[in-house]
Write a protein that holds these residues in place. Structure first.
Motif, PDB file in Angstrom:
ATOM      1  N   ALA A   1       0.810  -1.225   0.000  1.00 23.49           N
ATOM      2  CA  ALA A   1       0.000   0.000   0.000  1.00 23.49           C
ATOM      3  C   ALA A   1       0.845   1.277   0.000  1.00 23.49           C
ATOM      4  O   ALA A   1       0.515   2.258  -0.675  1.00 23.49           O
ATOM      5  CB  ALA A   1      -0.955  -0.017   1.188  1.00 23.49           C
ATOM      6  N   ALA A   2       1.954   1.267   0.723  1.00 23.18           N
ATOM      7  CA  ALA A   2       2.744   2.495   0.838  1.00 23.18           C
ATOM      8  C   ALA A   2       3.497   2.833  -0.448  1.00 23.18           C
ATOM      9  O   ALA A   2       3.953   3.960  -0.631  1.00 23.18           O
ATOM     10  CB  ALA A   2       3.726   2.370   2.001  1.00 23.18           C
ATOM     11  N   GLU A   3       3.644   1.864  -1.322  1.00 18.44           N
ATOM     12  CA  GLU A   3       4.331   2.107  -2.594  1.00 18.44           C
ATOM     13  C   GLU A   3       3.447   2.831  -3.603  1.00 18.44           C
ATOM     14  O   GLU A   3       3.926   3.321  -4.620  1.00 18.44           O
ATOM     15  CB  GLU A   3       4.795   0.782  -3.206  1.00 18.44           C
ATOM     16  CG  GLU A   3       6.127   0.284  -2.696  1.00 18.44           C
ATOM     17  CD  GLU A   3       7.305   1.167  -3.126  1.00 18.44           C
ATOM     18  OE1 GLU A   3       8.030   1.624  -2.217  1.00 18.44           O
ATOM     19  OE2 GLU A   3       7.484   1.419  -4.328  1.00 18.44           O
ATOM     20  N   MET A   4       2.168   2.904  -3.282  1.00 18.52           N
ATOM     21  CA  MET A   4       1.216   3.518  -4.203  1.00 18.52           C
ATOM     22  C   MET A   4       1.651   4.924  -4.615  1.00 18.52           C
ATOM     23  O   MET A   4       1.577   5.297  -5.776  1.00 18.52           O
ATOM     24  CB  MET A   4      -0.152   3.563  -3.524  1.00 18.52           C
ATOM     25  CG  MET A   4      -1.273   3.921  -4.442  1.00 18.52           C
ATOM     26  SD  MET A   4      -2.809   4.002  -3.540  1.00 18.52           S
ATOM     27  CE  MET A   4      -2.488   5.329  -2.392  1.00 18.52           C
ATOM     28  N   LYS A   5       2.131   5.660  -3.626  1.00 19.35           N
ATOM     29  CA  LYS A   5       2.491   7.050  -3.921  1.00 19.35           C
ATOM     30  C   LYS A   5       3.794   7.172  -4.706  1.00 19.35           C
ATOM     31  O   LYS A   5       4.214   8.260  -5.067  1.00 19.35           O
ATOM     32  CB  LYS A   5       2.505   7.902  -2.648  1.00 19.35           C
ATOM     33  CG  LYS A   5       3.452   7.436  -1.572  1.00 19.35           C
ATOM     34  CD  LYS A   5       3.569   8.450  -0.446  1.00 19.35           C
ATOM     35  CE  LYS A   5       2.491   8.333   0.608  1.00 19.35           C
ATOM     36  NZ  LYS A   5       2.437   7.052   1.312  1.00 19.35           N
ATOM     37  N   HIS A   6       4.444   6.070  -4.966  1.00 16.47           N
ATOM     38  CA  HIS A   6       5.667   6.105  -5.763  1.00 16.47           C
ATOM     39  C   HIS A   6       5.408   5.772  -7.227  1.00 16.47           C
ATOM     40  O   HIS A   6       6.331   5.398  -7.951  1.00 16.47           O
ATOM     41  CB  HIS A   6       6.717   5.159  -5.168  1.00 16.47           C
ATOM     42  CG  HIS A   6       7.110   5.548  -3.777  1.00 16.47           C
ATOM     43  ND1 HIS A   6       7.991   6.562  -3.508  1.00 16.47           N
ATOM     44  CD2 HIS A   6       6.693   5.079  -2.581  1.00 16.47           C
ATOM     45  CE1 HIS A   6       8.123   6.694  -2.196  1.00 16.47           C
ATOM     46  NE2 HIS A   6       7.338   5.804  -1.613  1.00 16.47           N
ATOM     47  N   GLY A   7       4.175   5.852  -7.636  1.00 13.19           N
ATOM     48  CA  GLY A   7       3.891   5.588  -9.049  1.00 13.19           C
ATOM     49  C   GLY A   7       2.441   5.276  -9.365  1.00 13.19           C
ATOM     50  O   GLY A   7       1.759   6.056 -10.018  1.00 13.19           O
ATOM     51  N   PRO A   8       1.947   4.131  -8.842  1.00 14.95           N
ATOM     52  CA  PRO A   8       0.616   3.688  -9.279  1.00 14.95           C
ATOM     53  C   PRO A   8      -0.506   4.684  -8.967  1.00 14.95           C
ATOM     54  O   PRO A   8      -1.543   4.648  -9.619  1.00 14.95           O
ATOM     55  CB  PRO A   8       0.392   2.379  -8.506  1.00 14.95           C
ATOM     56  CG  PRO A   8       1.660   2.022  -7.871  1.00 14.95           C
ATOM     57  CD  PRO A   8       2.617   3.140  -7.991  1.00 14.95           C
ATOM     58  N   ILE A   9      -0.271   5.576  -8.042  1.00 12.62           N
ATOM     59  CA  ILE A   9      -1.311   6.551  -7.693  1.00 12.62           C
ATOM     60  C   ILE A   9      -1.723   7.371  -8.922  1.00 12.62           C
ATOM     61  O   ILE A   9      -2.857   7.849  -9.029  1.00 12.62           O
ATOM     62  CB  ILE A   9      -0.825   7.464  -6.524  1.00 12.62           C
ATOM     63  CG1 ILE A   9      -2.023   8.142  -5.860  1.00 12.62           C
ATOM     64  CG2 ILE A   9       0.233   8.470  -6.988  1.00 12.62           C
ATOM     65  CD1 ILE A   9      -1.705   8.744  -4.510  1.00 12.62           C
ATOM     66  N   ALA A  10      -0.818   7.478  -9.888  1.00 10.73           N
ATOM     67  CA  ALA A  10      -1.126   8.223 -11.113  1.00 10.73           C
ATOM     68  C   ALA A  10      -2.243   7.563 -11.920  1.00 10.73           C
ATOM     69  O   ALA A  10      -2.902   8.207 -12.732  1.00 10.73           O
ATOM     70  CB  ALA A  10       0.140   8.335 -11.967  1.00 10.73           C
ATOM     71  N   LEU A  11      -2.454   6.273 -11.682  1.00  8.94           N
ATOM     72  CA  LEU A  11      -3.484   5.540 -12.434  1.00  8.94           C
ATOM     73  C   LEU A  11      -4.893   5.772 -11.893  1.00  8.94           C
ATOM     74  O   LEU A  11      -5.878   5.428 -12.542  1.00  8.94           O
ATOM     75  CB  LEU A  11      -3.216   4.025 -12.333  1.00  8.94           C
ATOM     76  CG  LEU A  11      -2.000   3.450 -13.035  1.00  8.94           C
ATOM     77  CD1 LEU A  11      -1.742   2.034 -12.531  1.00  8.94           C
ATOM     78  CD2 LEU A  11      -2.231   3.441 -14.541  1.00  8.94           C
ATOM     79  N   ILE A  12      -4.969   6.317 -10.682  1.00  5.00           N
ATOM     80  CA  ILE A  12      -6.270   6.334 -10.005  1.00  5.00           C
ATOM     81  C   ILE A  12      -7.200   7.414 -10.543  1.00  5.00           C
ATOM     82  O   ILE A  12      -6.839   8.593 -10.613  1.00  5.00           O
ATOM     83  CB  ILE A  12      -6.079   6.491  -8.476  1.00  5.00           C
ATOM     84  CG1 ILE A  12      -5.282   5.289  -7.952  1.00  5.00           C
ATOM     85  CG2 ILE A  12      -7.433   6.601  -7.766  1.00  5.00           C
ATOM     86  CD1 ILE A  12      -4.964   5.353  -6.485  1.00  5.00           C
ATOM     87  N   ASP A  13      -8.366   6.978 -10.963  1.00  2.54           N
ATOM     88  CA  ASP A  13      -9.460   7.902 -11.305  1.00  2.54           C
ATOM     89  C   ASP A  13     -10.768   7.194 -10.954  1.00  2.54           C
ATOM     90  O   ASP A  13     -10.749   6.115 -10.363  1.00  2.54           O
ATOM     91  CB  ASP A  13      -9.396   8.311 -12.790  1.00  2.54           C
ATOM     92  CG  ASP A  13      -9.540   7.116 -13.728  1.00  2.54           C
ATOM     93  OD1 ASP A  13      -9.967   6.032 -13.274  1.00  2.54           O
ATOM     94  OD2 ASP A  13      -9.213   7.259 -14.926  1.00  2.54           O
ATOM     95  N   GLU A  14     -11.882   7.794 -11.338  1.00  2.00           N
ATOM     96  CA  GLU A  14     -13.179   7.213 -10.909  1.00  2.00           C
ATOM     97  C   GLU A  14     -13.479   5.852 -11.549  1.00  2.00           C
ATOM     98  O   GLU A  14     -14.398   5.158 -11.147  1.00  2.00           O
ATOM     99  CB  GLU A  14     -14.342   8.206 -11.112  1.00  2.00           C
ATOM    100  CG  GLU A  14     -14.542   8.757 -12.509  1.00  2.00           C
ATOM    101  CD  GLU A  14     -13.508   9.822 -12.888  1.00  2.00           C
ATOM    102  OE1 GLU A  14     -13.427  10.153 -14.076  1.00  2.00           O
ATOM    103  OE2 GLU A  14     -12.759  10.316 -12.000  1.00  2.00           O
ATOM    104  N   GLN A  15     -12.661   5.475 -12.545  1.00  2.00           N
ATOM    105  CA  GLN A  15     -12.854   4.174 -13.207  1.00  2.00           C
ATOM    106  C   GLN A  15     -12.124   3.026 -12.496  1.00  2.00           C
ATOM    107  O   GLN A  15     -12.285   1.870 -12.877  1.00  2.00           O
ATOM    108  CB  GLN A  15     -12.280   4.203 -14.649  1.00  2.00           C
ATOM    109  CG  GLN A  15     -12.789   5.315 -15.527  1.00  2.00           C
ATOM    110  CD  GLN A  15     -14.274   5.190 -15.762  1.00  2.00           C
ATOM    111  OE1 GLN A  15     -14.799   4.083 -15.895  1.00  2.00           O
ATOM    112  NE2 GLN A  15     -14.978   6.325 -15.764  1.00  2.00           N
TER     113      GLN A  15
END
Ligand code: M6R
Length: 366
Positions: free
Chosen positions: A257-271
């Motif tokens: 979970a903590a790695e999310m902010k190192h990249g994958p967070i860019a993928l997050i949208d309402e979809q």
């Protein structure tokens, strides 16, 4: 042959309470407060003298190895490395007679895992096999071992093999912890008693099936999916993503979970549906703040939570409850709704659940 179930996978998911029981039957003796495992007992000197344990496996079995890394290090204080068999065998790895290699394989026939243990043996390491299929090549090639006793697993997607591997490796870690004195006798006893309650709790986790199906209906047409977990449940996130990919062909990634902010967070949208394992013990507050970060980016949150949870419920779009247990045993429960979720999505998408395209039950070629 499917025992009234429409697919082997569903049958095998539902067999987990009894499969786990079969794994610890005759080994976990809670009245006497002992664990009996001949393969460990007979080689206790080697285990106690080992500098480290190297776990080699592929796929789901590799995920079980990752869970075991957390459990062995936490309970028995033995350094553990977990390797993809296919990478390990070609890397000219440093292996000595003071290493113990644990090979995990449901089928006992995976070509890369078999080659990895042959290599380890040639360098003098002691090889312990954790297999399901009795008399399989890896079981025969190992110096010692223990069977998971999960019964035949027919569905290509591994389910009961995973939870029984974790159960067996937990028994080993507990036995070694006791021998090494890294655990007090009361802690040890407490773990045994908790482990004994797991089949009943898996049964309870299975009762979320109808609700999981309603969640599957909502997200079945997603193109991507993220799975997040921390600590003991980080490998469960990887396993949840593999299960979805493998049988529904939806792209999915598992992340700590903590790695999310190192990249994958860019993928997050309402979809984007994001399945977050957020059980009460184990970095709960930190996972809740990860959930807040997802929410502010409008991701859809499916929380896997401990029964009675309040904080995640307020933030998530859906929560699926699992019973409470001690932290190191939570993977045995959090895995259940993830298996059910991928199963239902694959069925709704009309995929061949038991025999997904391009896959074989055991990968006997490298
Ligand atoms: O028989 P094994 O445990 O050695 O198999 C390893 C992988 O091929 C296997 O876990 C695979 O990843 C499964 N299809 C996952 O569900």
């Amino acid at each position: 042959e499917k025992g009234g179930y429409p697919h082997f996978m569903l049958k095998e998911i539902y067999e987990q309470p009894s499969a786990i029981l079969d794994t610890f039957r005759g080994r976990l003796l809670s009245n006497e407060a002992i664990i009996k495992m001949a393969g460990v007992e007979d080689n206790m000197k080697k285990f106690l003298a080992a500098d480290r344990i190297i776990i080699v496996a592929c796929g789901t079995s590799w995920h079980a190895g990752l869970v075991a890394e957390y459990i062995f290090e936490d309970l028995a204080r033995i350094p553990v490395e977990v390797e993809y068999a296919s990478e390990f065998r070609y890397r000219n790895p440093v292996i000595t007679e003071k290493d113990i290699v644990i090979a995990i394989s449901q089928s006992g026939e995976t070509a890369d895992t078999l080659a990895a243990i042959k290599l380890a043996k040639s360098k003098g390491a002691f090889v312990f096999g954790v297999c399901n299929v009795v008399g399989s090549s890896i079981a025969r090639e190992s110096n010692a071992g223990a069977y998971t006793h999960a019964g035949p697993e027919i569905g290509v997607a591994s389910t009961k093999a995973f939870t029984t591997q974790i159960t067996l490796l937990t028994l080993m870690a507990l036995r070694l912890a006791r021998a090494k004195g890294t655990m007090s006798s009361s802690e040890f006893r407490h773990h045994l008693i908790e482990l004994e309650t797991i089949p009943g709790k898996v049964e309870e986790a299975l009762s979320s099936d109808a609700y999981v199906k309603t969640v599957a209906e909502i997200y079945k047409d997603s193109k991507n999916c993220l799975y997040l977990g921390r600590g003991f449940n980080f490998p469960v996130a990887l396993e949840g993503a593999l299960k979805l990919k493998e049988i529904s062909y939806i792209h999915a990634e598992g992340y700590p979970a903590a790695e999310m902010k190192h990249g994958p967070i860019a993928l997050i949208d309402e979809q984007m549906p994001i399945i977050v394992i957020a059980t009460k013990k184990g970095h709960y507050e930190k996972v809740v703040s990860n959930i807040q970060e997802i929410k502010s980016r409008k991701g859809k949150i499916i929380g896997i939570v401990t029964k009675g949870d309040v904080s995640v419920k307020e933030l998530a779009d859906h929560v699926i409850e699992v019973p409470e247990t001690i932290e190191c045993l939570t993977p045995l429960l959090t895995t259940i709704p993830l298996q059910l979720l991928s199963y239902h999505i694959a069925v709704m998408l009309d995929k061949n659940v038991d025999q997904p395209r391009n896959l074989a039950k055991s990968v006997t070629v490298e």
